[in-house]
Design a protein around this motif. Structure first.
Motif, PDB file in Angstrom:
ATOM      1  N   GLY A 137     -37.712  -3.010 -51.509  1.00 55.25           N
ATOM      2  CA  GLY A 137     -36.902  -2.757 -50.221  1.00 55.25           C
ATOM      3  C   GLY A 137     -35.572  -3.128 -50.132  1.00 55.25           C
ATOM      4  N   LEU A 138     -35.323  -4.368 -50.858  1.00 53.01           N
ATOM      5  CA  LEU A 138     -33.902  -4.613 -50.881  1.00 53.01           C
ATOM      6  C   LEU A 138     -33.128  -3.641 -51.851  1.00 53.01           C
ATOM      7  CD1 LEU A 138     -34.082  -8.792 -51.161  1.00 53.01           C
ATOM      8  CD2 LEU A 138     -33.510  -7.352 -49.192  1.00 53.01           C
ATOM      9  N   LYS A 139     -33.801  -3.436 -53.093  1.00 54.05           N
ATOM     10  CA  LYS A 139     -33.093  -2.630 -54.149  1.00 54.05           C
ATOM     11  C   LYS A 139     -32.874  -1.241 -53.129  1.00 54.05           C
ATOM     12  CE  LYS A 139     -34.325  -0.118 -58.268  1.00 54.05           C
ATOM     13  NZ  LYS A 139     -35.313   0.347 -59.262  1.00 54.05           N
ATOM     14  N   ASN A 140     -33.745  -0.711 -52.644  1.00 49.85           N
ATOM     15  CA  ASN A 140     -33.707   0.549 -51.939  1.00 49.85           C
ATOM     16  C   ASN A 140     -32.906   0.859 -50.868  1.00 49.85           C
ATOM     17  OD1 ASN A 140     -35.339   2.263 -53.829  1.00 49.85           O
ATOM     18  ND2 ASN A 140     -37.192   1.175 -52.900  1.00 49.85           N
ATOM     19  N   ARG A 141     -32.348  -0.417 -50.054  1.00 50.45           N
ATOM     20  CA  ARG A 141     -31.564  -0.554 -49.124  1.00 50.45           C
ATOM     21  C   ARG A 141     -30.163  -0.775 -49.671  1.00 50.45           C
ATOM     22  NH1 ARG A 141     -34.221  -3.047 -43.867  1.00 50.45           N
ATOM     23  NH2 ARG A 141     -36.055  -1.987 -43.679  1.00 50.45           N
ATOM     24  N   TYR A 142     -30.011  -1.612 -50.480  1.00 47.30           N
ATOM     25  CA  TYR A 142     -28.476  -1.981 -50.735  1.00 47.30           C
ATOM     26  C   TYR A 142     -28.363  -2.009 -52.179  1.00 47.30           C
ATOM     27  CZ  TYR A 142     -30.205  -4.550 -46.592  1.00 47.30           C
ATOM     28  OH  TYR A 142     -30.684  -4.950 -45.519  1.00 47.30           O
ATOM     29  N   ALA A 270     -34.150  -8.040 -34.474  1.00 41.62           N
ATOM     30  CA  ALA A 270     -33.921  -7.359 -35.824  1.00 41.62           C
ATOM     31  C   ALA A 270     -35.053  -6.960 -36.504  1.00 41.62           C
ATOM     32  CB  ALA A 270     -32.886  -8.152 -36.416  1.00 41.62           C
ATOM     33  N   ILE A 271     -36.048  -7.877 -36.419  1.00 40.56           N
ATOM     34  CA  ILE A 271     -37.412  -7.534 -37.530  1.00 40.56           C
ATOM     35  C   ILE A 271     -38.461  -6.618 -36.682  1.00 40.56           C
ATOM     36  CG2 ILE A 271     -36.928  -9.605 -38.954  1.00 40.56           C
ATOM     37  CD1 ILE A 271     -39.104 -11.174 -37.226  1.00 40.56           C
ATOM     38  N   ASN A 272     -37.950  -6.492 -35.478  1.00 41.74           N
ATOM     39  CA  ASN A 272     -38.836  -5.582 -34.745  1.00 41.74           C
ATOM     40  C   ASN A 272     -38.279  -4.321 -34.424  1.00 41.74           C
ATOM     41  OD1 ASN A 272     -41.549  -7.305 -34.642  1.00 41.74           O
ATOM     42  ND2 ASN A 272     -40.373  -8.679 -33.662  1.00 41.74           N
ATOM     43  N   LEU A 292     -41.102  -2.796 -47.374  1.00 37.60           N
ATOM     44  CA  LEU A 292     -42.341  -3.496 -46.719  1.00 37.60           C
ATOM     45  C   LEU A 292     -42.378  -2.584 -45.304  1.00 37.60           C
ATOM     46  CD1 LEU A 292     -41.764  -7.492 -46.764  1.00 37.60           C
ATOM     47  CD2 LEU A 292     -43.481  -6.218 -47.607  1.00 37.60           C
ATOM     48  N   ASN A 293     -41.308  -2.444 -44.461  1.00 41.55           N
ATOM     49  CA  ASN A 293     -41.595  -1.789 -43.415  1.00 41.55           C
ATOM     50  C   ASN A 293     -40.032  -0.941 -43.093  1.00 41.55           C
ATOM     51  OD1 ASN A 293     -39.669  -3.553 -41.823  1.00 41.55           O
ATOM     52  ND2 ASN A 293     -41.319  -4.882 -41.886  1.00 41.55           N
ATOM     53  N   LYS A 294     -40.010  -0.407 -41.849  1.00 44.01           N
ATOM     54  CA  LYS A 294     -38.840   0.410 -41.581  1.00 44.01           C
ATOM     55  C   LYS A 294     -37.971  -0.132 -40.622  1.00 44.01           C
ATOM     56  CE  LYS A 294     -41.731   4.712 -42.729  1.00 44.01           C
ATOM     57  NZ  LYS A 294     -42.012   5.962 -42.614  1.00 44.01           N
ATOM     58  N   GLN A 298     -36.735  -6.290 -42.985  1.00 40.44           N
ATOM     59  CA  GLN A 298     -38.232  -6.338 -43.118  1.00 40.44           C
ATOM     60  C   GLN A 298     -38.584  -7.494 -42.975  1.00 40.44           C
ATOM     61  OE1 GLN A 298     -38.467  -4.475 -47.376  1.00 40.44           O
ATOM     62  NE2 GLN A 298     -36.406  -5.290 -47.424  1.00 40.44           N
ATOM     63  N   ILE A 299     -37.994  -8.790 -43.188  1.00 38.66           N
ATOM     64  CA  ILE A 299     -38.542  -9.859 -42.934  1.00 38.66           C
ATOM     65  C   ILE A 299     -37.062 -10.849 -42.566  1.00 38.66           C
ATOM     66  CG2 ILE A 299     -40.764  -9.945 -44.198  1.00 38.66           C
ATOM     67  CD1 ILE A 299     -39.251 -11.694 -46.470  1.00 38.66           C
TER      68      ILE A 299
END
Length: 525
Positions: A137-142, A270-272, A292-294, A298-299
């Motif tokens: 997720g970090l890779k695909n986000r940033y 932020a996480i919800n 992990l989530n949208k 994510q966490i």
């Protein structure tokens, strides 16, 4: 806060019953370091088997990528012991890495494409798979390049005796833990106000290899050196700026530090909260998940902050739930670049300075911070990151323009008083000596880490990457030549072997599918 107010606090601590209350500061260090091949390119090898399982070895693990090692010291009351433990962990790991080296600076180099940065693998237990998917997720986000940046995290807690003395002096009659949590939040606010000073003194990433930009445009005033080096003539810490470990997508997150409830509510929101930006990426419920989530985060660990309030969490407990349960236990400083002038990535002088600076942040009055005040502190940091060593650089001090030199001198004059109190309590002289020495850096920017780095880089005639590679070789040899201080080769091998057993135990305990595991995790939080 005026010097008079701080002196008043220190005067109240001077009597015999409070004089030694500060003794017993506890610290721990987490140092990240990229594994590189002998030619400087990022390692493509998996996590060295000889150091154990990354999921369950509590002292040697990985961060974002398979090649980004993380060395974690246990908590100790001795700064020397902590550095010796860090040395030993690195010495042992190098002995298990073949001909690979540890990259000695924060900004990565010799990375042709971000696909060369392999995600950290934590095995196929549910928790291990969750950790890897989080990194996906970090890779695909940033992007992976930002995640290849290394830093040093400094954890500190003040002794119960100190909190009890402060509570007595202030006439506070509430629960001690509430007083402690409130005190740590005051420290955090003051740290954020004067974070720019940490970047000025210890920022050590004024240069990078142009491959890091991957064709991205930037308005930073880079100068060129050699074949592919970009550097800021008067900059300090690119890692802390917009090219580094920041996230514009998080700039709207209003996480505040005026009360524990407010801080936790900001993070929980932020996480919800569903993200407008990442909502189109597949999450764990899809056949080929990309995160992990949208949600916005994510966490909680995805929230990038230069300082965090912490409590050791129980198994399965999130960081905020741990804080809700027991209040703040310690502080994690995340604003330190890897120190390129020492094999361990951080030295004793930095620790002594941080002891004094963080005690100062705790003792002085700490008004609440609204969002505009937090933004001001971020703008001051940005100024120092890109131009901190310029002549007469100006900062925003409580809404008014103030030169860095003036503000820095004011801070150091107060640090002198705190250092004198700490020297007296510990029966040492190194706190005052450290503050006296570093105070000279305010007037002479060339003495700072970034000033020294740029000077040495220019004098070497080498590109940034080759300059750092030479340091890596020197430090590798230094670790070979220096004996173990605290641990032993046999002890660390035993720890590695036990970590594999622990990982198998974790895996055997899994009694639900990966999706059911994550359903339960996110429903609980």
């Amino acid at each position: 806060m005026t010097t008079h107010d701080l002196t008043k606090a220190l005067t109240a601590l001077a009597p015999e019953q409070h004089k030694f209350a500060i003794k017993g500061i506890q610290r721990g260090i987490e140092r990240e370091a990229l594994r590189i091949q002998p030619n400087g390119t990022i390692s493509q090898q998996p996590h060295p088997k000889g150091v154990g399982c990354a999921l369950t070895n509590g002292h040697i693990t990985t961060d974002f990528s398979e090649s980004l090692l993380e060395f974690i010291t246990p908590v100790s009351g001795s700064a020397e012991e902590t550095l010796n433990q860090l040395h030993d962990l690195q010495k042992f790991t190098l002995s298990q890495m073949g001909d690979e080296l540890l990259w000695p600076i924060s900004m990565p180099c010799f990375i042709e494409h971000q696909d060369d940065i392999a995600l950290a693998q934590f095995g196929d237990s549910n928790i291990g798979r969750m950790k890897t998917l989080y990194r996906e997720g970090l890779k695909n986000r940033y992007g992976s390049m930002m995640q290849a940046i290394a830093g040093v995290h400094f954890n500190i807690s003040f002794p119960t005796t100190f909190w009890q003395s402060l509570q007595t002096i202030k006439g506070d009659t509430g629960p001690l833990q509430d007083f402690i949590s409130s005190g740590y939040l005051g420290l955090i606010r003051n740290f954020k106000r004067e974070l720019w000073l940490i970047s000025y003194l210890f920022g050590a990433s004024p240069a990078l290899c142009n491959s890091f930009l991957q064709g991205r445009s930037t308005d930073l005033p880079f100068k060129k050196l050699g074949k592919g080096t970009l550097y800021l003539e008067t900059g300090t810490a690119l890692r802390l700026g917009n090219l580094g470990y920041t996230n514009s997508a998080q700039s709207s997150l209003k996480v505040m530090y005026n009360s524990l409830e407010e801080y936790i509510a900001g993070l929980k929101a932020a996480i919800n909260s569903p993200s407008d930006i990442y909502g189109q990426l597949a999450d764990y419920r899809d056949a080929q998940p990309k995160q992990l989530n949208k949600n916005v985060l994510q966490i909680e660990n995805e929230f990038y902050s230069p300082i965090r309030p912490k409590r050791n969490a129980n198994s399965g407990e999130t960081p905020t739930d741990a804080l809700l349960r027991g209040g703040i236990e310690y502080i994690e400083i995340r604003a330190l670049d890897v120190n390129p002038f020492t094999a361990t990535g951080i030295d004793i002088e930095q620790i002594h300075f941080l002891d004094v600076f963080l005690t100062y942040c705790l003792l002085k009055d700490s008004p609440t911070m609204d969002w505009d005040s937090q933004q001001r502190s971020t703008e001051n940091l940005d100024t120092v990151v890109s131009d901190g060593r310029a002549v007469q650089v100006m900062l925003n001090r409580s809404g008014e323009a103030c030169s860095l030199a003036t503000w820095g001198s004011d801070i150091f004059s107060q640090l002198n008083h705190v250092a004198a109190y700490m020297d007296e309590a510990y029966g040492v002289s190194y706190y005052s000596e450290t503050i006296t020495r570093l105070s000279q850096w305010v007037a002479d920017p060339e003495l700072t880490y970034s000033g020294r780095y740029v000077k040495q880089l220019k004098e070497s005639g080498l590109d940034n990457g080759h300059f750092a590679l030479a340091l890596a070789r020197n430090y590798q040899q230094s670790h070979v030549d220096t004996p173990y201080h605290v641990y032993s080769d046999s002890y660390l091998k035993q720890q590695a072997e036990q970590s594999f057993v622990a990982e198998q135990t974790l895996k055997a305990a899994d009694n639900v599918t990966f999706n059911a595991f994550l359903d339960a995790y996110f429903n609980a939080n």
